[in-house]
Motif scaffolding. Structure first.
Motif, mmCIF file in Angstrom:
data_model
loop_
_atom_site.group_PDB
_atom_site.id
_atom_site.type_symbol
_atom_site.label_atom_id
_atom_site.label_comp_id
_atom_site.label_asym_id
_atom_site.label_seq_id
_atom_site.Cartn_x
_atom_site.Cartn_y
_atom_site.Cartn_z
ATOM 1 N N ALA A 1 0.845 -1.188 0.000
ATOM 2 C CA ALA A 1 0.000 0.000 0.000
ATOM 3 C C ALA A 1 0.881 1.239 0.000
ATOM 4 N N LEU A 2 0.490 2.233 -0.798
ATOM 5 C CA LEU A 2 1.203 3.500 -0.798
ATOM 6 C C LEU A 2 0.638 4.348 0.346
ATOM 7 N N GLY A 3 1.082 3.988 1.560
ATOM 8 C CA GLY A 3 0.628 4.693 2.752
ATOM 9 C C GLY A 3 -0.877 4.639 2.909
ATOM 10 N N ARG A 4 -1.477 5.781 3.241
ATOM 11 C CA ARG A 4 -2.904 5.852 3.512
ATOM 12 C C ARG A 4 -3.699 6.395 2.322
ATOM 13 N N SER A 5 -3.105 6.312 1.127
ATOM 14 C CA SER A 5 -3.721 6.883 -0.074
ATOM 15 C C SER A 5 -4.779 5.987 -0.703
ATOM 16 N N GLY A 6 -4.741 4.694 -0.386
ATOM 17 C CA GLY A 6 -5.620 3.752 -1.072
ATOM 18 C C GLY A 6 -5.045 3.273 -2.398
ATOM 19 N N ILE A 7 -3.851 3.762 -2.748
ATOM 20 C CA ILE A 7 -3.181 3.343 -3.991
ATOM 21 C C ILE A 7 -2.314 2.119 -3.697
#
Length: 326
Positions: free
Chosen positions: A4-10
């Motif tokens: 996961a790209l942090g908390r971005s949802g990406i």
């Protein structure tokens, strides 16, 4: 391997590709900031090889090659934009013709201009991750920079943002922003960054790792006597912050550390580089290493690390003991 790209949802591949080297030479005065000459066709073939091996995350900056890296990446992903996650950076002001860095601009107007210029060079209408490219910018002045980035998210020019910094107090300012999702930090098996890793874990931020191969030391390419070219950032006129190379050659102190853990890194048939990347993945679930590349061969080797996955917990403990960090 995905992360996961942090908390971005990406969601991105666990490995990214760092696009600094494919920008070619650029300078600040007489100080080289690039990695020597490049072959753009080979760079594009290398990007395609990464995509074919499951890598979808590419990290560049407007200043790499004074805009050239962004242009090459834009050409390479033309027609495949939906398949890739593009991260770029802003701060430097430069002359694309002379390839000279001439200053910096953190004003709202400057950030917006840099964003539009990057969109044009990348030939895209949005940037997935837009990163502040100033390691030591004062924390007490960073609020307006963060707020401008929040506006760019609302306008659809960028999807998320982060800061390339090794200082927790700087990262804290950005972490308060709703769409901040990453910190880009120096991290490799020889050069741990425990405070920043802990911060990223606490705030669910992606820890994007620059220098995961210690600018080449954690590959099989360099010996103690290797001399890099004069137009290389690691050369004899290297910037003050260069620590992995000294007088254009690998720094002997770092080479001693590398050699001490070589057997662990090359376990199960890994190359040195693949073992170094495996350490980064084992270090934290937030990490996304972005080794640089200039050739298809380098991409193939680095992407091949995903087949092995992270180092085992006992190997991580052994390395800590050998390097006396335990």
């Amino acid at each position: 391997m995905k992360r996961a790209l942090g908390r971005s949802g990406i969601e991105v591949s666990a490995l990214g590709m760092g696009c600094w080297a494919i920008g070619g030479p650029f300078w600040a005065g007489e100080t080289p900031l690039g990695w020597g000459q490049v072959d753009d066709d080979e760079s594009i073939r290398a990007i395609h090889a990464a995509l074919d091996r499951g890598v979808n995350f590419f990290d560049t900056a407007n200043v790499y090659g004074a805009g050239h890296s962004e242009r090459v990446l834009g050409r390479a992903v033309a027609g495949r934009r939906s398949q890739v996650v593009i991260a770029t950076k802003f701060n430097a002001v430069f002359d694309e013709t002379t390839r000279q860095v001439t200053g910096s601009d953190t004003s709202p107007q400057g950030i917006r201009k840099a964003c539009e210029d990057s969109l044009r060079r990348l030939n895209t209408d949005y940037i997935d991750l837009y990163q502040f490219h100033d390691n030591g910018y004062p924390a007490d002045k960073a609020g307006p920079v963060r707020d401008t980035l929040e506006e760019l998210v609302r306008e659809g020019r960028i999807r998320a943002y982060g800061w390339s910094t090794d200082f927790v107090d700087r990262a804290e300012v950005f972490a308060r922003g709703r769409k901040c999702t990453s910190i880009q930090l120096q991290l490799n098996v020889l050069d741990d960054n425990p405070a920043m890793i802990a911060f990223c874990e606490k705030h669910n931020l992606a820890a994007i790792n620059r220098g995961p191969l210690a600018m080449g030391l954690l590959t099989g390419k360099y010996t103690a006597s290797t001399l890099v070219s004069a137009d290389d950032v690691r050369g004899q006129k290297s910037p003050e912050w260069m620590k992995y190379f000294k007088d254009g050659k690998p720094n002997p102190e770092w080479m001693v550390m590398r050699n001490a853990i070589l057997e662990i890194l090359t376990s199960k048939g890994r190359t040195v580089a693949q073992g170094a990347l495996a350490w980064n993945w084992a270090r934290s679930s937030q990490t996304i290493p972005i080794p640089g590349f200039r050739t298809v061969k380098q991409v193939e080797e680095n992407a091949g690390a995903m087949q092995f996955g992270p180092l085992a917990p006992d190997q991580m403990k052994q390395i800590e003991g050998i390097l006396k960090r335990a």
